[in-house]
Write an enzyme that holds these catalytic residues in place. Sequence first.
Site, mmCIF file in Angstrom:
data_model
loop_
_atom_site.group_PDB
_atom_site.id
_atom_site.type_symbol
_atom_site.label_atom_id
_atom_site.label_comp_id
_atom_site.label_asym_id
_atom_site.label_seq_id
_atom_site.Cartn_x
_atom_site.Cartn_y
_atom_site.Cartn_z
ATOM 1 N N ASP A 13 0.399 1.332 -4.999
ATOM 2 C CA ASP A 13 -0.942 2.188 -4.746
ATOM 3 C C ASP A 13 -0.986 3.107 -3.695
ATOM 4 O O ASP A 13 -1.913 3.573 -3.068
ATOM 5 C CB ASP A 13 -2.118 1.154 -4.502
ATOM 6 C CG ASP A 13 -2.237 -0.108 -5.489
ATOM 7 O OD1 ASP A 13 -1.797 0.283 -6.727
ATOM 8 O OD2 ASP A 13 -2.360 -1.176 -5.083
ATOM 9 N N GLU A 14 0.270 3.824 -3.480
ATOM 10 C CA GLU A 14 0.165 4.610 -2.125
ATOM 11 C C GLU A 14 -0.206 5.893 -2.736
ATOM 12 O O GLU A 14 -0.419 7.005 -2.238
ATOM 13 C CB GLU A 14 1.829 5.176 -2.025
ATOM 14 C CG GLU A 14 2.215 3.837 -1.437
ATOM 15 C CD GLU A 14 3.007 3.278 -2.449
ATOM 16 O OE1 GLU A 14 2.885 3.471 -3.822
ATOM 17 O OE2 GLU A 14 3.888 2.120 -2.291
ATOM 18 N N LYS A 16 1.039 7.877 -6.079
ATOM 19 C CA LYS A 16 1.837 8.441 -6.747
ATOM 20 C C LYS A 16 1.537 9.208 -7.870
ATOM 21 O O LYS A 16 1.882 10.370 -8.335
ATOM 22 C CB LYS A 16 2.926 7.508 -7.305
ATOM 23 C CG LYS A 16 3.800 6.503 -6.104
ATOM 24 C CD LYS A 16 4.629 5.427 -6.357
ATOM 25 C CE LYS A 16 4.046 4.455 -7.249
ATOM 26 N NZ LYS A 16 3.125 3.564 -6.233
ATOM 27 N N GLY A 40 -1.093 1.052 -12.120
ATOM 28 C CA GLY A 40 -2.408 1.945 -12.319
ATOM 29 C C GLY A 40 -2.239 3.158 -11.602
ATOM 30 O O GLY A 40 -2.355 3.459 -10.331
ATOM 31 N N HIS A 41 -2.078 4.363 -12.242
ATOM 32 C CA HIS A 41 -2.048 5.524 -11.564
ATOM 33 C C HIS A 41 -3.203 6.298 -11.913
ATOM 34 O O HIS A 41 -3.560 6.761 -12.764
ATOM 35 C CB HIS A 41 -0.902 6.376 -12.122
ATOM 36 C CG HIS A 41 0.550 5.883 -11.447
ATOM 37 N ND1 HIS A 41 1.466 5.959 -11.956
ATOM 38 C CD2 HIS A 41 0.720 4.797 -10.623
ATOM 39 C CE1 HIS A 41 2.660 5.459 -11.592
ATOM 40 N NE2 HIS A 41 2.167 4.435 -10.745
ATOM 41 N N GLN A 224 4.831 1.241 -8.782
ATOM 42 C CA GLN A 224 4.585 0.025 -7.663
ATOM 43 C C GLN A 224 5.294 0.533 -6.333
ATOM 44 O O GLN A 224 5.285 1.689 -6.009
ATOM 45 C CB GLN A 224 5.547 -1.422 -8.166
ATOM 46 C CG GLN A 224 4.461 -2.201 -8.786
ATOM 47 C CD GLN A 224 4.841 -1.857 -10.383
ATOM 48 O OE1 GLN A 224 6.071 -1.496 -10.656
ATOM 49 N NE2 GLN A 224 3.804 -1.859 -11.172
ATOM 50 N N LEU A 332 -4.916 10.767 3.994
ATOM 51 C CA LEU A 332 -5.110 10.921 5.724
ATOM 52 C C LEU A 332 -6.624 10.835 5.997
ATOM 53 O O LEU A 332 -7.188 10.470 6.957
ATOM 54 C CB LEU A 332 -4.389 12.268 5.970
ATOM 55 C CG LEU A 332 -4.407 12.607 7.626
ATOM 56 C CD1 LEU A 332 -3.642 11.451 8.163
ATOM 57 C CD2 LEU A 332 -4.177 13.839 7.875
HETATM 58 P P1 IMP Z 1 3.152 -8.429 -11.759
HETATM 59 O O1 IMP Z 1 4.107 -7.064 -11.384
HETATM 60 O O2 IMP Z 1 2.169 -8.308 -12.362
HETATM 61 O O3 IMP Z 1 4.419 -9.430 -12.176
HETATM 62 O O4 IMP Z 1 2.842 -8.919 -10.191
HETATM 63 C C1 IMP Z 1 3.624 -9.174 -9.019
HETATM 64 C C2 IMP Z 1 2.959 -8.553 -7.827
HETATM 65 O O5 IMP Z 1 2.922 -7.123 -7.782
HETATM 66 C C3 IMP Z 1 1.398 -8.725 -7.464
HETATM 67 O O6 IMP Z 1 1.091 -9.036 -6.260
HETATM 68 C C4 IMP Z 1 0.766 -7.568 -8.025
HETATM 69 O O7 IMP Z 1 -0.495 -7.328 -7.583
HETATM 70 C C5 IMP Z 1 1.529 -6.554 -7.702
HETATM 71 N N1 IMP Z 1 1.746 -5.230 -8.487
HETATM 72 C C6 IMP Z 1 2.007 -5.018 -9.658
HETATM 73 N N2 IMP Z 1 1.893 -3.926 -9.885
HETATM 74 C C7 IMP Z 1 1.294 -3.219 -8.843
HETATM 75 C C8 IMP Z 1 0.941 -1.952 -8.718
HETATM 76 O O8 IMP Z 1 0.836 -0.858 -9.622
HETATM 77 N N3 IMP Z 1 0.236 -1.797 -7.541
HETATM 78 C C9 IMP Z 1 0.030 -2.524 -6.536
HETATM 79 N N4 IMP Z 1 0.403 -3.900 -6.738
HETATM 80 C C10 IMP Z 1 0.945 -4.286 -7.837
#
Ligand code: IMP
Length: 429
Positions: A13-14, A16, A40-41, A224, A332
Amino acid sequence: MSNLAVVGTQWGDEGKGKIVDLLSEEVDIIARYQGGNNAGHTVRVGEEEFIFHLIPSGILHPHKKCLIGNGVVIDLKSFLEEIDYLKSKGVEFDDNLLIAENAHLTMPYHKILDRIIDASRGKGKLGTTGRGIGTTYTDKSARVGIRVADLLDEETFREKLEINLEEKNYLLEKIYNHKKVNSERILEEYLSYGRQIEKYVCNVSLFLNRALDEGKKILFEGAQGALLDIDFGTYPYVTSSNPIAGAASTGLGIGPTKIDKVLGVTKAYTTRVGEGPFPTQFSSEFEEGMRMRGREYGATTGRPRRCGWFDAVIVRHAVRVNGLDGLAITKLDVLDELEKIKVCVGYNYGGKLLEEFPSLLKVVRKCQPVYEEMEGWKEDTSQVRDYVDLPRRAKEYLQRIAELVKADVSLISVGPGRKQTIILKDLMK
Ligand code: IMP
């Protein structure tokens, strides 16, 4: 001309999506290499907002090829819904979208098992997105997964589905006390998906290598972030793939020599969704204010994100494991109103100063962040387009971050719009 990988340097969630969208203008191909629809972008174009889960955000640029590599796990229901969603918003792309024939499929039982298994961990739950990501990668590693090419051959698909369902239904019924999944329904549903996606399927590795030979410019899109990396993240509170740049090679079938540069996207503060350690997390009252200001709610699950100060220890770690050439600092402007801003420069672990991120979770949990406090700039930066016009204190903040994490700032984002960007160095030149 350089090929560039764009990666997350924190817990995802930076921002991207915006950066990839922006840089897509300069490339021929955008290739996603890992993760699935857990990502989720969000991209804002004018007044319109687009949310992407599987399809690279570069799809908004006509005539750019968008590839989904073998390293990505594909939930076809979600993929087809995303196509419908984009088409309903007037985005046209049929010839531009390609998916790897050797990518693994997320099946309905993967989603059910992901949720049941995480819930069964009780207090030790990971807080997954419940999208079946970990369970799909588990099957991939266990060599029982079903790939896109398998689906396109009915006999192979039937055979593999049957073998899988025998095991999965046993697990569901006998171990988790859940009802079985219906094989005929899945078969029918997936064969229909197969017919709908056939036109997008290709050998992505071959396609990409030919494109590279022709001198085409590629952007490798990571999902991620480094701290969610299965090897280098806060294991086991991680995702089940490698978001770091090295995975662009194995997740697309290109040699590592083809990745010329790596850009790390870094939020000007820190957020995390789901469980797991987060040393610089704000106190709950302050967190709520920042969450509102930064609109910090998950684009996939809608969950409120945990928020905290910028942590130089984790970003330094990300700079190293990715071999970053530069940073894109996002959001920022969210810090504009703050009187004081803290930066975590290291961790205090039992009286010892740790400057590098510890591998042992038990140690991370006992670490206290060591902060440097800086004066806030208390000015609106969202309209700034040139670095020289940023408030002096904002520049000092950015310079301190660069110094602490040992990477230069290449780009600064001061809002969700494409134009709300300050470019310092074009890594693609
Ligand atoms: P999973 O990828 O659904 O197995 O989740 C594992 C961990 O990664 C959890 O803490 C999710 O919230 C986190 N996570 C997975 N995808 C994202 C993303 O795109 N953004 C932020 N956190 C993510």
